[in-house]
Design a protein around this motif. Structure first.
Motif, PDB file in Angstrom:
ATOM      1  N   MET A  50       0.848  -1.205   0.000  1.00 57.66           N
ATOM      2  CA  MET A  50       0.000   0.000   0.000  1.00 57.66           C
ATOM      3  C   MET A  50       0.883   1.254   0.000  1.00 57.66           C
ATOM      4  O   MET A  50       1.820   1.311   0.794  1.00 57.66           O
ATOM      5  CB  MET A  50      -0.858  -0.026   1.279  1.00 57.66           C
ATOM      6  CG  MET A  50      -2.218   0.608   1.094  1.00 57.66           C
ATOM      7  SD  MET A  50      -3.202   0.565   2.611  1.00 57.66           S
ATOM      8  CE  MET A  50      -4.024  -1.010   2.423  1.00 57.66           C
ATOM      9  N   PRO A  51       0.631   2.255  -0.864  1.00 60.42           N
ATOM     10  CA  PRO A  51       1.480   3.453  -0.847  1.00 60.42           C
ATOM     11  C   PRO A  51       1.276   4.224   0.445  1.00 60.42           C
ATOM     12  O   PRO A  51       0.171   4.261   0.983  1.00 60.42           O
ATOM     13  CB  PRO A  51       0.959   4.259  -2.048  1.00 60.42           C
ATOM     14  CG  PRO A  51      -0.419   3.761  -2.291  1.00 60.42           C
ATOM     15  CD  PRO A  51      -0.464   2.335  -1.822  1.00 60.42           C
ATOM     16  N   SER A  52       2.372   4.826   0.936  1.00 56.50           N
ATOM     17  CA  SER A  52       2.262   5.533   2.203  1.00 56.50           C
ATOM     18  C   SER A  52       1.855   6.979   1.983  1.00 56.50           C
ATOM     19  O   SER A  52       2.371   7.662   1.113  1.00 56.50           O
ATOM     20  CB  SER A  52       3.594   5.486   2.931  1.00 56.50           C
ATOM     21  OG  SER A  52       3.436   6.089   4.182  1.00 56.50           O
ATOM     22  N   LEU A  53       0.911   7.445   2.804  1.00 59.12           N
ATOM     23  CA  LEU A  53       0.454   8.833   2.700  1.00 59.12           C
ATOM     24  C   LEU A  53       1.256   9.731   3.623  1.00 59.12           C
ATOM     25  O   LEU A  53       1.167  10.936   3.535  1.00 59.12           O
ATOM     26  CB  LEU A  53      -1.031   8.923   3.095  1.00 59.12           C
ATOM     27  CG  LEU A  53      -1.994   8.193   2.179  1.00 59.12           C
ATOM     28  CD1 LEU A  53      -3.403   8.246   2.747  1.00 59.12           C
ATOM     29  CD2 LEU A  53      -1.970   8.825   0.797  1.00 59.12           C
ATOM     30  N   VAL A  54       1.999   9.120   4.554  1.00 59.82           N
ATOM     31  CA  VAL A  54       2.696   9.941   5.536  1.00 59.82           C
ATOM     32  C   VAL A  54       4.204   9.749   5.391  1.00 59.82           C
ATOM     33  O   VAL A  54       4.669   8.758   4.841  1.00 59.82           O
ATOM     34  CB  VAL A  54       2.261   9.596   6.982  1.00 59.82           C
ATOM     35  CG1 VAL A  54       0.797   9.873   7.190  1.00 59.82           C
ATOM     36  CG2 VAL A  54       2.596   8.174   7.333  1.00 59.82           C
ATOM     37  N   ASN A  55       4.914  10.716   5.946  1.00 57.00           N
ATOM     38  CA  ASN A  55       6.367  10.672   5.832  1.00 57.00           C
ATOM     39  C   ASN A  55       6.980  10.483   7.212  1.00 57.00           C
ATOM     40  O   ASN A  55       6.861  11.344   8.073  1.00 57.00           O
ATOM     41  CB  ASN A  55       6.849  11.996   5.206  1.00 57.00           C
ATOM     42  CG  ASN A  55       8.335  11.984   4.983  1.00 57.00           C
ATOM     43  OD1 ASN A  55       8.990  10.947   5.156  1.00 57.00           O
ATOM     44  ND2 ASN A  55       8.880  13.123   4.610  1.00 57.00           N
ATOM     45  N   LEU A  56       7.634   9.328   7.403  1.00 58.23           N
ATOM     46  CA  LEU A  56       8.326   9.077   8.662  1.00 58.23           C
ATOM     47  C   LEU A  56       9.830   8.992   8.425  1.00 58.23           C
ATOM     48  O   LEU A  56      10.564   8.443   9.246  1.00 58.23           O
ATOM     49  CB  LEU A  56       7.807   7.775   9.304  1.00 58.23           C
ATOM     50  CG  LEU A  56       6.321   7.752   9.714  1.00 58.23           C
ATOM     51  CD1 LEU A  56       5.927   6.377  10.265  1.00 58.23           C
ATOM     52  CD2 LEU A  56       6.024   8.821  10.757  1.00 58.23           C
ATOM     53  N   SER A  63       3.247  10.254  12.870  1.00 53.13           N
ATOM     54  CA  SER A  63       3.851  11.309  12.037  1.00 53.13           C
ATOM     55  C   SER A  63       3.627  12.705  12.623  1.00 53.13           C
ATOM     56  O   SER A  63       2.769  12.904  13.485  1.00 53.13           O
ATOM     57  CB  SER A  63       3.244  11.257  10.627  1.00 53.13           C
ATOM     58  OG  SER A  63       1.944  11.832  10.643  1.00 53.13           O
ATOM     59  N   ASP A  64       4.357  13.666  12.099  1.00 50.72           N
ATOM     60  CA  ASP A  64       4.194  15.056  12.538  1.00 50.72           C
ATOM     61  C   ASP A  64       2.805  15.584  12.173  1.00 50.72           C
ATOM     62  O   ASP A  64       2.322  16.522  12.794  1.00 50.72           O
ATOM     63  CB  ASP A  64       5.269  15.942  11.891  1.00 50.72           C
ATOM     64  CG  ASP A  64       6.654  15.572  12.422  1.00 50.72           C
ATOM     65  OD1 ASP A  64       6.734  14.978  13.513  1.00 50.72           O
ATOM     66  OD2 ASP A  64       7.644  15.869  11.723  1.00 50.72           O
ATOM     67  N   ALA A  65       2.184  14.964  11.162  1.00 51.10           N
ATOM     68  CA  ALA A  65       0.857  15.427  10.748  1.00 51.10           C
ATOM     69  C   ALA A  65      -0.173  15.230  11.851  1.00 51.10           C
ATOM     70  O   ALA A  65      -1.204  15.904  11.880  1.00 51.10           O
ATOM     71  CB  ALA A  65       0.412  14.670   9.497  1.00 51.10           C
ATOM     72  N   ALA A  66       0.102  14.323  12.797  1.00 54.63           N
ATOM     73  CA  ALA A  66      -0.871  14.024  13.858  1.00 54.63           C
ATOM     74  C   ALA A  66      -0.680  14.900  15.096  1.00 54.63           C
ATOM     75  O   ALA A  66      -1.346  14.686  16.106  1.00 54.63           O
ATOM     76  CB  ALA A  66      -0.782  12.549  14.246  1.00 54.63           C
ATOM     77  N   VAL A  67       0.188  15.902  15.001  1.00 55.38           N
ATOM     78  CA  VAL A  67       0.491  16.743  16.170  1.00 55.38           C
ATOM     79  C   VAL A  67      -0.758  17.383  16.815  1.00 55.38           C
ATOM     80  O   VAL A  67      -0.825  17.493  18.042  1.00 55.38           O
ATOM     81  CB  VAL A  67       1.583  17.789  15.792  1.00 55.38           C
ATOM     82  CG1 VAL A  67       1.551  19.003  16.694  1.00 55.38           C
ATOM     83  CG2 VAL A  67       2.958  17.116  15.885  1.00 55.38           C
ATOM     84  N   PRO A  68      -1.772  17.769  16.055  1.00 49.84           N
ATOM     85  CA  PRO A  68      -2.942  18.343  16.740  1.00 49.84           C
ATOM     86  C   PRO A  68      -3.721  17.331  17.582  1.00 49.84           C
ATOM     87  O   PRO A  68      -4.565  17.717  18.382  1.00 49.84           O
ATOM     88  CB  PRO A  68      -3.826  18.857  15.596  1.00 49.84           C
ATOM     89  CG  PRO A  68      -2.950  18.895  14.399  1.00 49.84           C
ATOM     90  CD  PRO A  68      -1.901  17.854  14.594  1.00 49.84           C
TER      91      PRO A  68
END
Ligand code: NAD
Length: 257
Positions: free
Chosen positions: A1-7, A236-241
């Motif tokens: 599955m392609p990843s949507l997030v960057n780790l 990921s950093d996208a989940a910071v909120p």
């Protein structure tokens, strides 16, 4: 599955792989696909032959034993992380256990010993991991654990694990508040039912799968690959909120009355 997030550049600890069917395996594959470097644990020598090939396929540079009931073993994992990495960006706690006779008994008949053991392995170990992770997360981080809808509503045959997962979700909220000043985010990942080794201890699990499939809006069960996508986002950093809350990877099962 392609990843949507960057780790990319992130280092994570994955605790809870037993075999290729484990929820932690789906999560570890998603973390790796998103570019993370992983440390992976196995329960004991008996589990190692099942876990090591999966960990090696993910190029994990650190593969270590960890039974949270063995004094010092969890500490040894973090000593190794400190020595080799000096920091940690995220961890996944994907472990649970209850003695079979207590898991399959009605809660009213659960023994004190079984209840305490289930709480210790499935819940308090997350607190211990959080405590050990804090010094390695000087620049913030993400801690996540895997829960189930049985934390919120009575799910037939889930028995003692209902109160244990409720405690785990409350633990996540309290740790999220405790660790907010350190910019450490804490998440419950509530997964839909998946046929795993742990799940095989739950009475009539196949019937539960059928009931959930029937009630889920799209009449489909969740896969470990899908759960992994949500786990990767939470790391990921996208989940910071987000912090302290329950994120569902259950194809909407929990919204249906
Ligand atoms: P699994 O059997 O693949 O994984 C359970 C893991 O817990 C194993 O790796 C096992 O080694 C580990 N474990 C047990 N006792 C331990 C100990 N003393 N020290 C360290 N590790 C220990 O099953 P799974 O379903 O992938 O379970 C992972 C998590 O997901 C659990 O918290 C479970 O409650 C949760 N969960 C499972 C489902 C499901 O339907 N399978 C749904 C929602 C949540």
């Amino acid at each position: 599955m392609p990843s949507l997030v960057n780790l990319a550049g992130k280092r994570g600890l994955v605790v809870g792989i037993a075999n290729e069917h484990s929820i932690a395996t789906g999560c570890a594959q998603a973390f790796r696909a998103a570019g993370a470097e992983l440390a992976i644990t196995y329960l004991n020598a008996k589990a190692e032959p099942f876990v090591r090939p999966l960990a090696e396929a993910l190029q994990a540079p650190i593969i270590v034993p960890c039974d949270v009931r063995v004094p010092g073993e969890l500490e040894a994992v973090f000593e190794r992380l400190t020595r080799e990495w000096g920091r940690l960006d995220f961890l996944l706690h994907s472990i649970a256990f209850a003695p079979r006779e207590d898991l399959q008994a009605k809660l009213v008949d659960c023994s004190a010993e079984g209840f305490a053991m289930a709480m210790d392995i499935s819940c308090h170990s997350f607190i211990r991991m959080a405590r050990l992770a804090v010094p390695l997360m000087a620049e913030g981080g993400s801690l996540q654990t895997v829960s189930f809808f049985g934390a919120e509503r009575v799910v037939e045959h889930y028995n003692v694990m209902g109160p244990v997962k409720a405690a785990l979700e409350a633990t996540v909220r309290t740790l999220a508040a405790d660790l907010a000043p350190q910019r450490i985010h804490v998440h419950s990942l509530s997964a839909g039912p998946v046929k795993t080794r742990a799940a095989s201890g739950i009475g009539r699990f196949d019937e539960l799968l059928d009931r959930v499939r029937e009630r889920t809006p799209a009449h489909q069960l969740t896969s470990i690959e899908e759960i992994g996508q949500v786990a990767a986002f939470l790391a990921s950093d996208a989940a910071v909120p987000l912090t302290g809350s329950v994120s569902y990877a259950d194809r909407g099962f929990h919204i249906v009355a």
